[in-house]
Motif scaffolding. Sequence first.
Motif, PDB file in Angstrom:
ATOM      1  N   UNK A   9       1.002  -1.255   0.049  1.00 46.46           N
ATOM      2  CA  UNK A   9       0.049   0.056  -0.056  1.00 46.46           C
ATOM      3  C   UNK A   9       1.029   1.191   0.116  1.00 46.46           C
ATOM      4  N   UNK A  10       0.407   2.186  -0.916  1.00 48.03           N
ATOM      5  CA  UNK A  10       1.418   3.304  -0.858  1.00 48.03           C
ATOM      6  C   UNK A  10       1.140   4.173   0.108  1.00 48.03           C
ATOM      7  N   UNK A  11       2.121   4.901   0.707  1.00 52.58           N
ATOM      8  CA  UNK A  11       1.956   5.680   2.028  1.00 52.58           C
ATOM      9  C   UNK A  11       1.875   7.176   1.579  1.00 52.58           C
ATOM     10  N   UNK A  12       2.238   7.567   0.377  1.00 51.68           N
ATOM     11  CA  UNK A  12       2.277   9.031  -0.104  1.00 51.68           C
ATOM     12  C   UNK A  12       1.863   9.095  -1.469  1.00 51.68           C
ATOM     13  N   UNK A  13       1.101  10.021  -1.790  1.00 48.06           N
ATOM     14  CA  UNK A  13       0.755  10.485  -3.407  1.00 48.06           C
ATOM     15  C   UNK A  13       0.979  11.883  -3.303  1.00 48.06           C
ATOM     16  N   UNK A  14       1.895  12.185  -4.488  1.00 48.33           N
ATOM     17  CA  UNK A  14       2.007  13.600  -4.625  1.00 48.33           C
ATOM     18  C   UNK A  14       1.339  13.907  -6.169  1.00 48.33           C
ATOM     19  N   UNK A  15       0.719  15.365  -6.012  1.00 49.69           N
ATOM     20  CA  UNK A  15       0.065  15.807  -7.134  1.00 49.69           C
ATOM     21  C   UNK A  15       1.130  17.016  -7.777  1.00 49.69           C
ATOM     22  N   UNK A  16       1.187  16.965  -8.937  1.00 51.89           N
ATOM     23  CA  UNK A  16       2.063  17.732  -9.701  1.00 51.89           C
ATOM     24  C   UNK A  16       1.542  18.687 -10.938  1.00 51.89           C
ATOM     25  N   UNK A  17       1.900  20.045 -10.753  1.00 52.23           N
ATOM     26  CA  UNK A  17       1.650  20.840 -12.026  1.00 52.23           C
ATOM     27  C   UNK A  17       2.915  20.857 -12.615  1.00 52.23           C
ATOM     28  N   UNK A  18       3.034  20.895 -14.049  1.00 54.81           N
ATOM     29  CA  UNK A  18       4.243  21.028 -14.793  1.00 54.81           C
ATOM     30  C   UNK A  18       4.423  22.380 -15.429  1.00 54.81           C
ATOM     31  N   UNK A  19       5.522  22.644 -15.370  1.00 60.93           N
ATOM     32  CA  UNK A  19       6.079  24.016 -15.968  1.00 60.93           C
ATOM     33  C   UNK A  19       7.049  23.591 -16.994  1.00 60.93           C
ATOM     34  N   UNK A  20       6.797  23.212 -18.442  1.00 62.00           N
ATOM     35  CA  UNK A  20       7.624  22.949 -19.509  1.00 62.00           C
ATOM     36  C   UNK A  20       8.632  23.801 -19.731  1.00 62.00           C
ATOM     37  N   UNK A  21       8.366  25.198 -19.687  1.00 61.38           N
ATOM     38  CA  UNK A  21       9.478  26.110 -19.997  1.00 61.38           C
ATOM     39  C   UNK A  21      10.697  26.164 -18.883  1.00 61.38           C
ATOM     40  N   UNK A  22       9.955  26.226 -17.654  1.00 55.94           N
ATOM     41  CA  UNK A  22      11.247  26.278 -16.530  1.00 55.94           C
ATOM     42  C   UNK A  22      11.954  24.803 -16.767  1.00 55.94           C
ATOM     43  N   UNK A  23      11.410  23.821 -17.151  1.00 55.73           N
ATOM     44  CA  UNK A  23      12.143  22.486 -17.235  1.00 55.73           C
ATOM     45  C   UNK A  23      12.910  22.496 -18.224  1.00 55.73           C
ATOM     46  N   UNK A  24      12.516  23.099 -19.281  1.00 57.16           N
ATOM     47  CA  UNK A  24      13.460  23.259 -20.643  1.00 57.16           C
ATOM     48  C   UNK A  24      14.591  23.841 -20.338  1.00 57.16           C
ATOM     49  N   UNK A  25      14.734  25.058 -19.492  1.00 62.07           N
ATOM     50  CA  UNK A  25      15.867  25.848 -19.141  1.00 62.07           C
ATOM     51  C   UNK A  25      16.544  25.257 -17.940  1.00 62.07           C
ATOM     52  N   UNK A  26      15.677  25.492 -16.843  1.00 63.51           N
ATOM     53  CA  UNK A  26      16.576  25.129 -15.380  1.00 63.51           C
ATOM     54  C   UNK A  26      16.890  23.671 -15.276  1.00 63.51           C
TER      55      UNK A  26
END
Length: 201
Positions: free
Chosen positions: A1-18
């Motif tokens: 059984x999973x103890x944690x669950x994360x919900x994530x929004x993405x920012x492809x522009x920040x990912x592409x650069x940083x």
Amino acid sequence: MAEKLYFIKTNPVAAKINLYNKICREEEGALQVFKENQKTNFELIKKKVQENAESLNKEEVEDIFNWFASKYISDPEEMKTQLFVHGFDIFYEINNAEKVENFNALISDYEKYSTQYLGYKCNTEDFNRFLIYGIFFTGFINKKKEDYLSDYLQINHKDLFSFAEQKFNAGNTELYRENNFPDFKELYDCTKFYKGLIFRL
């Protein structure tokens, strides 16, 4: 059984650069954390991050998370901050195994009802319809509370309200407790104006 669950929004522009720059600069450290076929997988992740981070699959996102977790092992808040700077915003998390289990049970029921598989990554519109179902379902647990959001949402989502009522009445209502479920209203508030993809990890 999973103890944690994360919900994530993405920012492809920040990912592409940083994130792309960080991966290139710290290749050796990242490779130590990544799973099988490290070099091949690493090059693929790098390519996807540069093109569009939203195209990453679950295992690739897990590799990135594990890398950041290993770098900031003593400071979970700094890990979240660094992930945000690099294109992944953990906007909500469930830290309780029972709540994770109940969330997964509700999403499974909803997927059967809607004949739509939400997967680990889905668009906000589809995810919000599920959250509305969650708001209705958990609303039946504590009927005594006034619930303006639920009343408002019923106007345009009578089908989901009926399904939630049916599922609630079909279960063992004695076992239902409001604090055994995640806060669907809070999740809904976090996503109702967001237009990108939502990842669950």
